[in-house]
Design a protein around this motif. Structure first.
Motif, PDB file in Angstrom:
ATOM      1  N   MET A   1      24.480  -8.784  35.132  1.00  0.00           N
ATOM      2  CA  MET A   1      23.876  -8.888  36.379  1.00  0.00           C
ATOM      3  C   MET A   1      23.314  -7.918  36.877  1.00  0.00           C
ATOM      4  SD  MET A   1      23.880 -10.875  39.189  1.00  0.00           S
ATOM      5  CE  MET A   1      25.068 -12.197  39.080  1.00  0.00           C
ATOM      6  N   LEU A   2      22.051  -7.820  37.290  1.00  0.00           N
ATOM      7  CA  LEU A   2      21.195  -6.862  37.623  1.00  0.00           C
ATOM      8  C   LEU A   2      21.519  -6.544  39.339  1.00  0.00           C
ATOM      9  CD1 LEU A   2      18.060  -7.397  36.135  1.00  0.00           C
ATOM     10  CD2 LEU A   2      19.736  -5.822  35.437  1.00  0.00           C
ATOM     11  N   THR A   3      21.378  -5.355  39.872  1.00  0.00           N
ATOM     12  CA  THR A   3      21.499  -5.172  41.380  1.00  0.00           C
ATOM     13  C   THR A   3      20.442  -4.381  41.623  1.00  0.00           C
ATOM     14  OG1 THR A   3      22.769  -2.980  40.810  1.00  0.00           O
ATOM     15  CG2 THR A   3      24.143  -5.316  41.250  1.00  0.00           C
ATOM     16  N   PRO A   4      19.939  -4.473  42.702  1.00  0.00           N
ATOM     17  CA  PRO A   4      18.737  -3.614  43.304  1.00  0.00           C
ATOM     18  C   PRO A   4      19.008  -2.435  43.102  1.00  0.00           C
ATOM     19  CG  PRO A   4      19.301  -5.410  44.885  1.00  0.00           C
ATOM     20  CD  PRO A   4      20.435  -5.222  43.920  1.00  0.00           C
ATOM     21  N   ARG A   5      18.063  -1.354  42.808  1.00  0.00           N
ATOM     22  CA  ARG A   5      17.951  -0.089  42.608  1.00  0.00           C
ATOM     23  C   ARG A   5      18.573   0.580  43.949  1.00  0.00           C
ATOM     24  NH1 ARG A   5      13.191   3.877  40.112  1.00  0.00           N
ATOM     25  NH2 ARG A   5      14.556   5.654  40.025  1.00  0.00           N
ATOM     26  N   ASN A   6      19.328   1.470  43.955  1.00  0.00           N
ATOM     27  CA  ASN A   6      19.668   2.418  44.980  1.00  0.00           C
ATOM     28  C   ASN A   6      20.672   1.625  46.083  1.00  0.00           C
ATOM     29  OD1 ASN A   6      18.716   4.827  44.046  1.00  0.00           O
ATOM     30  ND2 ASN A   6      16.629   4.210  45.002  1.00  0.00           N
ATOM     31  N   ASP A   7      20.866   0.161  45.686  1.00  0.00           N
ATOM     32  CA  ASP A   7      21.919  -0.522  46.476  1.00  0.00           C
ATOM     33  C   ASP A   7      23.345  -0.578  46.029  1.00  0.00           C
ATOM     34  OD1 ASP A   7      23.390  -2.370  47.925  1.00  0.00           O
ATOM     35  OD2 ASP A   7      21.911  -4.031  47.710  1.00  0.00           O
ATOM     36  N   TYR A   8      24.024   0.549  46.187  1.00  0.00           N
ATOM     37  CA  TYR A   8      25.047   0.752  45.547  1.00  0.00           C
ATOM     38  C   TYR A   8      26.401  -0.014  46.108  1.00  0.00           C
ATOM     39  CZ  TYR A   8      22.950   4.826  43.483  1.00  0.00           C
ATOM     40  OH  TYR A   8      22.334   5.798  42.792  1.00  0.00           O
ATOM     41  N   GLN A   9      26.133  -0.377  47.205  1.00  0.00           N
ATOM     42  CA  GLN A   9      27.211  -1.528  47.629  1.00  0.00           C
ATOM     43  C   GLN A   9      27.034  -2.725  46.713  1.00  0.00           C
ATOM     44  OE1 GLN A   9      29.785  -1.204  49.767  1.00  0.00           O
ATOM     45  NE2 GLN A   9      29.082   1.004  49.765  1.00  0.00           N
ATOM     46  N   ALA A  10      25.940  -3.185  46.469  1.00  0.00           N
ATOM     47  CA  ALA A  10      25.968  -4.178  45.591  1.00  0.00           C
ATOM     48  C   ALA A  10      26.559  -4.231  44.033  1.00  0.00           C
ATOM     49  CB  ALA A  10      24.474  -4.468  45.365  1.00  0.00           C
ATOM     50  N   LEU A  11      26.215  -2.690  43.619  1.00  0.00           N
ATOM     51  CA  LEU A  11      26.794  -2.280  42.436  1.00  0.00           C
ATOM     52  C   LEU A  11      28.416  -2.209  42.322  1.00  0.00           C
ATOM     53  CD1 LEU A  11      26.346  -1.063  39.518  1.00  0.00           C
ATOM     54  CD2 LEU A  11      26.251   0.897  40.539  1.00  0.00           C
ATOM     55  N   PHE A  12      29.012  -1.838  43.413  1.00  0.00           N
ATOM     56  CA  PHE A  12      30.312  -1.503  43.594  1.00  0.00           C
ATOM     57  C   PHE A  12      30.808  -2.925  43.715  1.00  0.00           C
ATOM     58  CE2 PHE A  12      29.637   2.590  45.744  1.00  0.00           C
ATOM     59  CZ  PHE A  12      29.348   3.313  44.685  1.00  0.00           C
ATOM     60  N   ARG A  13      30.176  -4.037  44.232  1.00  0.00           N
ATOM     61  CA  ARG A  13      30.600  -5.395  44.408  1.00  0.00           C
ATOM     62  C   ARG A  13      30.564  -5.863  43.130  1.00  0.00           C
ATOM     63  NH1 ARG A  13      27.644  -6.889  48.248  1.00  0.00           N
ATOM     64  NH2 ARG A  13      25.872  -7.714  46.835  1.00  0.00           N
ATOM     65  N   GLU A  14      29.805  -5.691  42.311  1.00  0.00           N
ATOM     66  CA  GLU A  14      29.765  -6.419  40.781  1.00  0.00           C
ATOM     67  C   GLU A  14      30.780  -5.636  39.955  1.00  0.00           C
ATOM     68  OE1 GLU A  14      28.092  -8.972  40.065  1.00  0.00           O
ATOM     69  OE2 GLU A  14      27.373  -8.981  41.863  1.00  0.00           O
ATOM     70  N   ILE A  15      30.805  -4.444  40.225  1.00  0.00           N
ATOM     71  CA  ILE A  15      32.140  -3.843  39.605  1.00  0.00           C
ATOM     72  C   ILE A  15      33.506  -4.487  39.669  1.00  0.00           C
ATOM     73  CG2 ILE A  15      33.206  -1.701  39.093  1.00  0.00           C
ATOM     74  CD1 ILE A  15      30.584  -0.109  39.416  1.00  0.00           C
ATOM     75  N   ALA A  26      28.233  10.791  38.825  1.00  0.00           N
ATOM     76  CA  ALA A  26      27.669  11.893  38.043  1.00  0.00           C
ATOM     77  C   ALA A  26      26.703  12.624  39.013  1.00  0.00           C
ATOM     78  CB  ALA A  26      26.701  11.361  36.967  1.00  0.00           C
ATOM     79  N   HIS A  27      26.915  14.079  38.685  1.00  0.00           N
ATOM     80  CA  HIS A  27      26.102  15.153  39.443  1.00  0.00           C
ATOM     81  C   HIS A  27      25.498  14.707  41.007  1.00  0.00           C
ATOM     82  CE1 HIS A  27      22.674  13.004  37.907  1.00  0.00           C
ATOM     83  NE2 HIS A  27      22.870  13.073  36.664  1.00  0.00           N
ATOM     84  N   PRO A  28      26.339  14.400  41.782  1.00  0.00           N
ATOM     85  CA  PRO A  28      26.239  13.987  43.217  1.00  0.00           C
ATOM     86  C   PRO A  28      25.568  15.053  44.070  1.00  0.00           C
ATOM     87  CG  PRO A  28      28.254  14.179  43.040  1.00  0.00           C
ATOM     88  CD  PRO A  28      28.051  14.574  41.654  1.00  0.00           C
ATOM     89  N   ASN A  29      24.583  14.748  44.663  1.00  0.00           N
ATOM     90  CA  ASN A  29      24.191  15.529  45.929  1.00  0.00           C
ATOM     91  C   ASN A  29      24.983  14.851  47.188  1.00  0.00           C
ATOM     92  OD1 ASN A  29      22.312  17.307  44.882  1.00  0.00           O
ATOM     93  ND2 ASN A  29      20.935  15.490  44.486  1.00  0.00           N
ATOM     94  N   ARG A  30      24.611  15.413  48.305  1.00  0.00           N
ATOM     95  CA  ARG A  30      25.543  15.004  49.370  1.00  0.00           C
ATOM     96  C   ARG A  30      25.149  13.621  49.854  1.00  0.00           C
ATOM     97  NH1 ARG A  30      29.803  16.412  52.628  1.00  0.00           N
ATOM     98  NH2 ARG A  30      29.622  15.429  54.492  1.00  0.00           N
ATOM     99  N   THR A  31      24.018  13.370  49.731  1.00  0.00           N
ATOM    100  CA  THR A  31      23.684  11.873  50.165  1.00  0.00           C
ATOM    101  C   THR A  31      23.409  10.802  49.088  1.00  0.00           C
ATOM    102  OG1 THR A  31      21.452  12.362  50.050  1.00  0.00           O
ATOM    103  CG2 THR A  31      22.392  12.908  52.276  1.00  0.00           C
ATOM    104  N   ASP A  32      23.842  11.126  48.116  1.00  0.00           N
ATOM    105  CA  ASP A  32      23.914  10.210  47.043  1.00  0.00           C
ATOM    106  C   ASP A  32      24.912   9.003  47.010  1.00  0.00           C
ATOM    107  OD1 ASP A  32      21.839  11.392  45.588  1.00  0.00           O
ATOM    108  OD2 ASP A  32      23.025  12.201  44.278  1.00  0.00           O
ATOM    109  N   TYR A  33      24.635   7.984  46.270  1.00  0.00           N
ATOM    110  CA  TYR A  33      25.532   6.773  46.212  1.00  0.00           C
ATOM    111  C   TYR A  33      25.609   6.287  47.634  1.00  0.00           C
ATOM    112  CZ  TYR A  33      26.489   9.014  41.754  1.00  0.00           C
ATOM    113  OH  TYR A  33      26.191   9.679  40.559  1.00  0.00           O
ATOM    114  N   GLY A  34      24.355   6.013  48.198  1.00  0.00           N
ATOM    115  CA  GLY A  34      24.172   5.481  49.695  1.00  0.00           C
ATOM    116  C   GLY A  34      25.153   6.336  50.386  1.00  0.00           C
ATOM    117  N   ASN A  35      24.874   7.585  50.469  1.00  0.00           N
ATOM    118  CA  ASN A  35      25.463   8.514  51.265  1.00  0.00           C
ATOM    119  C   ASN A  35      27.177   8.430  51.548  1.00  0.00           C
ATOM    120  OD1 ASN A  35      25.655  10.805  53.228  1.00  0.00           O
ATOM    121  ND2 ASN A  35      25.048   9.531  54.869  1.00  0.00           N
TER     122      ASN A  35
END
Length: 207
Positions: A1-15, A26-35
């Motif tokens: 199942m593909l999820t839209p790029r940078n839509d981490y809520q969709a990714l977490f839902r699929e997981i 991996a190597h998170p900046n402060r606002t990464d992974y949907g902040n």
């Protein structure tokens, strides 16, 4: 199942839809992974994520003598997630872009599995029974009421920690940090051992 790029809520839902699946950051900046670190606690993300990285790389190194150190520190990010209430362990990611994986740096992700099988290692990762190490043969044992590190344990109980190293390299410090998940306050040091000490016990006065 593909999820839209940078839509981490969709990714977490699929997981979360897939039994046994999990994610590490991996190597998170402060606002990464949907902040994730800058917004309110998110149960969907917490259910999907088991760890976030302490250090990363060196991603582009061609060194094969195990002498390049990992880069930077993401400790503040890790502590911020803990303060928000996320149940995450601390990982270590080589982020390797070459064919030198596992030969560039002695840093490792240590997984506390009962046997060296895929099933046991994956189960240990899901249970957050792991830690990050800059030394490939240093061994850390940390328990809370005899439960291994990473365990989700409701009762307060004595904590015990010990360190050993096959090369007999000296231990610079041993510290225990304590925090309250969901408080919004990062954990603070509550116990320390002198340089060279290899063990530390701590009894929570609020227990």
């Amino acid at each position: 199942m593909l999820t839209p790029r940078n839509d981490y809520q969709a990714l977490f839902r699929e997981i979360n839809r897939r039994p046994g699946a999990f994610a590490t950051l991996a190597h998170p900046n402060r606002t990464d992974y949907g902040n994730l670190a800058g917004t309110a606690f998110n149960l969907r993300a917490d259910s999907a994520i088991v760890g976030t990285v302490l250090r990363s790389g060196p991603s582009s190194s061609t060194n094969t003598t195990y002498s390049n150190p990992s880069r930077g520190s993401y400790t503040p990010y890790f502590q911020t997630l803990l303060a928000k209430g996320y149940l995450v362990g601390v990982t270590l990611d080589h982020d390797n872009h070459n064919t030198t994986f596992m030969r560039t740096t002695p840093a490792r992700l240590v997984v506390l599995a009962p046997a060296l099988t895929k099933a046991d290692v994956m189960d240990a990762l899901r249970q957050r029974h792991f830690y990050a190490s800059d030394d490939w043969n240093a061994e850390v044992t940390f328990t809370l009421n005899s439960q291994p590190m990473g365990s989700i344990y409701a009762d307060q109980a004595p904590a015990s920690m010990s360190v050993s190293d096959a090369d007999n390299e000296p231990v610079r410090s041993v510290r225990v940090l304590r925090g309250v998940p969901g408080s919004g306050v990062r954990p603070v040091v509550v116990a320390t051992a002198a340089a060279g000490a290899t063990a530390l016990s701590y009894v929570d006065p609020q227990g």
